[in-house]
Design an enzyme around this catalytic site. Structure first.
Site, PDB file in Angstrom:
ATOM      1  N   LYS A   7      34.674  11.161  96.963  1.00  0.00           N
ATOM      2  CA  LYS A   7      34.504  10.898  98.392  1.00  0.00           C
ATOM      3  C   LYS A   7      33.200  10.165  98.687  1.00  0.00           C
ATOM      4  O   LYS A   7      33.162   9.266  99.530  1.00  0.00           O
ATOM      5  CB  LYS A   7      34.564  12.216  99.174  1.00  0.00           C
ATOM      6  CG  LYS A   7      35.948  12.854  99.162  1.00  0.00           C
ATOM      7  CD  LYS A   7      35.985  14.143  99.969  1.00  0.00           C
ATOM      8  CE  LYS A   7      37.376  14.743  99.957  1.00  0.00           C
ATOM      9  NZ  LYS A   7      37.449  16.017 100.734  1.00  0.00           N
ATOM     10  N   LYS A  61      50.287  13.215  95.939  1.00  0.00           N
ATOM     11  CA  LYS A  61      50.540  14.525  96.526  1.00  0.00           C
ATOM     12  C   LYS A  61      50.710  14.401  98.034  1.00  0.00           C
ATOM     13  O   LYS A  61      50.030  13.598  98.674  1.00  0.00           O
ATOM     14  CB  LYS A  61      49.363  15.465  96.217  1.00  0.00           C
ATOM     15  CG  LYS A  61      49.565  16.900  96.682  1.00  0.00           C
ATOM     16  CD  LYS A  61      48.366  17.762  96.356  1.00  0.00           C
ATOM     17  CE  LYS A  61      47.204  17.493  97.279  1.00  0.00           C
ATOM     18  NZ  LYS A  61      46.125  18.511  97.148  1.00  0.00           N
ATOM     19  N   LYS A  65      47.622  15.202 104.372  1.00  0.00           N
ATOM     20  CA  LYS A  65      47.422  14.663 105.724  1.00  0.00           C
ATOM     21  C   LYS A  65      46.918  13.225 105.693  1.00  0.00           C
ATOM     22  O   LYS A  65      47.075  12.484 106.653  1.00  0.00           O
ATOM     23  CB  LYS A  65      46.442  15.554 106.484  1.00  0.00           C
ATOM     24  CG  LYS A  65      46.977  16.948 106.784  1.00  0.00           C
ATOM     25  CD  LYS A  65      45.992  17.777 107.555  1.00  0.00           C
ATOM     26  CE  LYS A  65      44.883  18.317 106.689  1.00  0.00           C
ATOM     27  NZ  LYS A  65      45.316  19.388 105.791  1.00  0.00           N
TER      28      LYS A  65
END
Length: 345
Positions: free
Chosen positions: A116, A200, A203
């Site tokens: 990230k 996967k 959201k």
């Protein structure tokens, strides 16, 4: 005389208006079943969600929505503790203690942080994101959790929790912390994105790639019928060659409780359209009662808040005692009579 049950802890972030099928099968279904075997502590981990800088009104609303969906899916406040993480201040307090025994290099090696932060850059990466795994360790150790149901993507963070617990015991004496054991969700429960079956379901996936618990039946059916499959007509389970069809079969099996092999045999000679149409019915049947119960909880916010307040009070009883014990081992002065009782316990 009954033997005390081991304690299990897990949490979910309130980062969306609705949980999705991956959350439902990968987490909630297991959490509900755990209530028969363990003393369960479940949390809406709102502090964790602050690392993405959410809108204040949105996180407040989503915290209630997430809790309502957990209750609707079968988390029973009479058998489990359900609470909001920020309502128990010892989570943040224990995080600081753990920060002081965690190496900088050790924290820097966390894969999710590296991924990230590389995308966001140094200026866009917060200290909170860096500290996320330490807060997760505090969540777990604060309740003397012996079992932690987590997804594969959280395995490294749980290993850090185990390392920190063992370090506390080695440095301050056995019994300072419980070393938790992971319960990794079986691979058969992994649900992939409907539009990108190599990824996967999450959201942050592609539009139309997730099935959300709060979606109306027409939306669920539309997304399933638009799911990516392949150019072949044969329906068979082969994740490598037919990831889209295999994902639909996995969802069908997980929600119906039927073996994949049995479902494949039933659709032998049929087209993917037949499988999708029937799967849409299965999904709608599974999601509808959860959606309706969730709407009932949201329609009565006073009742929902009362459940969460009771959960926070019960969680605080454990958290106060465990934090006081660990803080005492660190050498911190007890908080008057309350702290002294906690340290002694």
């Amino acid at each position: 005389m009954s033997t005390p049950r081991s304690r299990a802890f897990s949490g979910i972030q309130p980062t969306a208006d609705s949980l999705h099928l991956g959350n439902f099968l990968g987490a909630l279904v297991n959490w509900v079943s755990f209530q028969d075997r363990f003393e369960c502590v479940y949390s809406v981990v709102d502090l964790h969600s602050l690392t993405v800088g959410p809108d204040p009104a949105a996180i407040r609303d989503r915290t209630r929505r997430t809790a309502a969906q957990m209750l609707a899916a079968g988390i029973d406040p009479a058998r489990s503790i359900l609470f909001v993480q920020s309502h128990v201040p010892q989570h943040a307090e224990l995080t600081w203690l753990l920060n002081c025994v965690t190496g900088f290099g050790e924290a820097s090696r966390m894969t999710q942080f590296k991924d990230k932060s590389s995308k966001q850059g140094a200026e866009g990466t917060t200290v909170g994101l860096f500290d996320y795994p330490i807060l997760m360790a505090a969540d777990i150790l604060l309740y003397d959790a012996a079992i932690v149901p987590v997804g594969e993507d959280q395995r490294q963070h749980l290993e850090l929790s185990r390392d920190l617990a063992a370090r506390l015991n080695a440095r301050y004496g056995e019994g300072t912390a419980i070393v938790p054991e992971p319960y990794i969700v079986p691979a058969t429960a992994k649900i992939q994105d409907l539009q990108d079956p190599a990824a996967k379901m999450s959201k942050s996936g592609r539009p139309g790639g997730i099935l959300e618990l709060m979606d109306p039946p027409k939306v669920l059916a539309k997304r399933i019928k638009a799911a990516v499959t392949d150019g072949e007509t044969e329906i068979r389970y082969d994740p490598a060659a037919k990831p889209g069809v295999s994902n639909l079969l996995t969802i069908y099996s997980a929600l119906s409780g039927r073996p994949v092999e049995q479902i494949v045999e039933e659709y032998r000679g049929k087209m993917c359209g037949h499988l999708k149409a029937d799967l849409a019915d299965v999904v709608v049947e599974a999601f509808t009662p959860v959606r309706e119960k969730t709407e009932g909880y949201l329609a009565d916010p006073a009742q929902l808040d009362a459940i969460l307040a009771d959960g926070a009070a019960r969680a605080s009883q454990i958290a106060t005692r465990v934090h006081a014990r660990i803080a005492d081992r660190f050498g911190l002065l007890p908080r008057g009579e309350t702290g002294r009782r906690g340290a002694d316990g």
